[in-house]
Write a protein that holds these residues in place. Structure first.
Motif, PDB file in Angstrom:
ATOM      1  N   ILE A   3       0.732  -1.388   0.412  1.00 30.54           N
ATOM      2  CA  ILE A   3       0.257  -0.099   0.627  1.00 30.54           C
ATOM      3  C   ILE A   3       0.771   1.106  -0.127  1.00 30.54           C
ATOM      4  O   ILE A   3       0.777   2.596  -0.692  1.00 30.54           O
ATOM      5  CB  ILE A   3      -1.131  -0.835   1.534  1.00 30.54           C
ATOM      6  N   VAL A   4       2.173   1.359   0.231  1.00 29.19           N
ATOM      7  CA  VAL A   4       2.832   2.357   0.542  1.00 29.19           C
ATOM      8  C   VAL A   4       3.026   2.743  -0.447  1.00 29.19           C
ATOM      9  O   VAL A   4       3.018   4.085  -1.084  1.00 29.19           O
ATOM     10  CB  VAL A   4       3.900   1.764   1.752  1.00 29.19           C
ATOM     11  N   ASN A   5       3.814   1.498  -1.435  1.00 35.25           N
ATOM     12  CA  ASN A   5       4.122   1.812  -2.800  1.00 35.25           C
ATOM     13  C   ASN A   5       3.355   2.240  -4.185  1.00 35.25           C
ATOM     14  O   ASN A   5       2.840   3.707  -4.562  1.00 35.25           O
ATOM     15  CB  ASN A   5       4.563   0.504  -3.333  1.00 35.25           C
ATOM     16  N   VAL A  47       1.344  11.046   3.977  1.00 40.41           N
ATOM     17  CA  VAL A  47       0.843   9.970   4.604  1.00 40.41           C
ATOM     18  C   VAL A  47       0.983   8.479   4.806  1.00 40.41           C
ATOM     19  O   VAL A  47       0.955   6.802   5.475  1.00 40.41           O
ATOM     20  CB  VAL A  47      -0.779  10.002   3.668  1.00 40.41           C
ATOM     21  N   PHE A  49       3.884   6.928   4.035  1.00 41.09           N
ATOM     22  CA  PHE A  49       4.988   7.353   4.768  1.00 41.09           C
ATOM     23  C   PHE A  49       4.450   6.908   6.117  1.00 41.09           C
ATOM     24  O   PHE A  49       5.080   6.383   7.430  1.00 41.09           O
ATOM     25  CB  PHE A  49       6.142   8.450   4.672  1.00 41.09           C
ATOM     26  N   ILE A  51       2.174   5.972   6.922  1.00 40.48           N
ATOM     27  CA  ILE A  51       1.701   4.024   7.145  1.00 40.48           C
ATOM     28  C   ILE A  51       3.139   3.238   7.233  1.00 40.48           C
ATOM     29  O   ILE A  51       2.608   2.607   8.556  1.00 40.48           O
ATOM     30  CB  ILE A  51       0.822   3.596   6.037  1.00 40.48           C
ATOM     31  N   ARG A  52       3.746   3.449   6.559  1.00 42.40           N
ATOM     32  CA  ARG A  52       5.019   2.443   6.851  1.00 42.40           C
ATOM     33  C   ARG A  52       5.753   2.457   8.091  1.00 42.40           C
ATOM     34  O   ARG A  52       6.055   1.417   8.083  1.00 42.40           O
ATOM     35  CB  ARG A  52       6.227   2.973   5.233  1.00 42.40           C
ATOM     36  N   TYR A  53       6.032   3.331   8.717  1.00 41.33           N
ATOM     37  CA  TYR A  53       6.376   3.480  10.222  1.00 41.33           C
ATOM     38  C   TYR A  53       5.595   3.159  11.280  1.00 41.33           C
ATOM     39  O   TYR A  53       6.226   3.343  12.022  1.00 41.33           O
ATOM     40  CB  TYR A  53       7.174   4.862  10.024  1.00 41.33           C
ATOM     41  N   GLY A  54       4.453   3.509  10.954  1.00 46.12           N
ATOM     42  CA  GLY A  54       3.446   2.922  11.862  1.00 46.12           C
ATOM     43  C   GLY A  54       3.434   4.316  12.717  1.00 46.12           C
ATOM     44  O   GLY A  54       2.627   4.213  14.185  1.00 46.12           O
ATOM     45  N   ASN A  55       3.432   5.399  12.310  1.00 47.04           N
ATOM     46  CA  ASN A  55       2.650   6.549  13.005  1.00 47.04           C
ATOM     47  C   ASN A  55       2.195   7.629  12.653  1.00 47.04           C
ATOM     48  O   ASN A  55       2.157   7.592  11.856  1.00 47.04           O
ATOM     49  CB  ASN A  55       4.419   6.995  14.001  1.00 47.04           C
TER      50      ASN A  55
END
Lengths: 100, 345
Positions: A3-5, A47, A49, A51-55
């Motif tokens: 999803i991040v991609n 947004v 990133f 999601i990717r880092y979870g914060n």
């Protein structure tokens, strides 16, 4: 491809389209509309990133980015109005040769 | 991502670039330009449909709402193309509203509710309204030449899509330099972190305030999500994570407990409160600075807009716009209001 991609890809495409509008158009206001499109690309990137880092750092930064965009739009439009009052045209090419 | 898909993505980008180039306002006879721009839109639409299929395919069967990702992404890109290629600035502003709404949709899909609402309110409600007002104040009669022609569209298209291709390449393939850097970072962090820092996981959380700087540096050179499948599957509703990391790297039971309770807390509080916590907690100084920035910019905008220029410095255009003062000879004369009708086409 996660999803991040997707977010980063769409953000990059929006950024490129905005960049292209900024470089190619001559109307000052449309040039600034293209920078707003670039801002949207950056917001999607942030947004993604987030999601990717979870914060929520990405979302917080996006909020600051909205602040900057609003401020920049206000100032830019004020300056554009000044330029329009000077020459009666919104053409960016009018200001190509800067008189020192 | 297979090389075939990567080349397919490049083909999509080339189609988009070609479509946008054909649709840009240019110095062509009107009939030819109309046909070419319609052809450009069809080419770009084909590229976008292909991109939509790719997005649905890449997201895999795990995502329920993957069609919506594709819809909002395609809508955002199509509207952005229209912003950039439309001849009339008012339509550009309106299509920008559509871009913002599509971005809002993507933010909602990422569970960024507050950001979505802020985008609609601030962008759609304030910034674009301001743009439309300024466009109406500064408009010309009919089509102005600077709207009909563009400056070197081919160079602009080629350069920006070269940048886009480079960014895409950096994003989807792993290059050896980034891998090496990631491994070096692993060695550094091995001693510091609670669990082992895998390549695909997170750095900063709200609870680990001392290690905040570890996170953002991961983002710069992207070791990509080539192994990212498990990451997104760990936290069930992937995108509602607010505070803690949802990686598979925290394997100690204490860390797993912490992650679980933090996630439950985040879900209970909702996105707005969590964003509020982050803003007022971690980024308090930044919030204050943003406020000061807005104040300064407001003062600057007022100063710029009020600027008066002396008579002797007026340009010929301003002189032509000046109203001649009526000579009344002492009598009081009612001002004669001239109503000018402008034809809007």
């Amino acid at each position: 491809m996660s999803i991040v991609n997707v977010y980063v890809l769409v953000g990059a495409i929006l950024f490129a389209i905005g960049l292209m509008g900024f470089l190619a158009r001559r109307n000052l206001i449309v040039m600034f509309l293209a920078t707003e499109v670039m801002f949207q690309g950056v917001i999607l990137n942030l947004v993604g990133f987030g999601i990717r880092y979870g914060n929520l750092t990405g979302q917080a930064f996006s909020l600051f980015l909205i602040v900057i965009a609003a401020v920049e739009a206000g100032l830019a439009l004020g300056l554009i109005m000044l330029l329009y009052r000077r020459t009666g045209t919104l053409d960016a090419e009018e200001w190509q040769r800067m008189k020192g | 991502m297979t090389p075939g898909q990567l080349y397919g993505l490049y083909a999509v980008l080339v189609l988009l670039a070609g479509g946008v180039y054909l649709a840009m306002p240019a110095e062509r006879p009107a009939a030819l330009h109309r046909r070419l721009s319609v052809a450009g839109f069809l080419v770009a639409a084909g590229g976008l449909v292909w991109l939509g299929f790719y997005l649905v395919q890449w997201l895999g069967a795990g995502e329920e709402g993957r069609v919506f990702f594709a819809i909002f992404s395609v809508l955002a890109i199509a509207a952005a193309i229209r912003v950039v290629t439309h001849r009339r600035p008012v339509y550009s502003a309106v299509y920008l509203v559509l871009v913002v709404l599509a971005t809002t949709g993507l933010c909602v899909l990422a569970a960024a509710d507050f950001l979505a609402a802020a985008l609609v309110i601030v962008y759609g409600g304030a910034i674009l309204v301001t743009y439309v007002f300024v466009i109406m104040l500064a408009q010309q009669r009919g089509d102005a030449p600077y709207d009909v022609y563009s400056r070197e569209p081919f160079a602009a298209v080629v350069l920006s899509f070269a940048l886009l291709a480079a960014t895409t390449q950096a994003m989807v393939s792993v290059d050896p330099i980034a891998e090496h850097a990631a491994q070096a970072r692993e060695l550094v962090h091995d001693g510091l972190s609670v669990g082992r820092l895998d390549r695909q996981d997170a750095g900063p959380t709200e609870k680990r305030k001392d290690r905040q700087d570890a996170g953002p540096t991961h983002a710069v050179t992207g070791p990509t999500d080539a192994v990212a499948g498990p990451t997104d599957a760990v936290a069930g509703p992937t995108h509602t994570v607010a505070g803690p990391t949802h990686s598979a790297a925290d394997r100690t039971p204490a860390a797993a407990d912490r992650v679980g309770t933090a996630q439950a807390e985040a879900k209970e509080l909702g996105n707005v409160r969590m964003v509020g916590r982050v803003l007022m907690g971690r980024y308090m100084i930044a919030v204050q600075l943003a406020g000061i920035l807005m104040l300064v910019a407001m003062a600057g905008a007022i100063a710029v807009a009020r600027k008066r220029i002396e008579h002797e410095y007026w340009t010929p255009f301003e002189q032509s716009q000046a109203e001649p003062r009526p000579r009344t000879g002492g009598r009081h004369v009612e001002p004669f209001v001239k109503v000018e009708r402008r034809e809007h086409r």
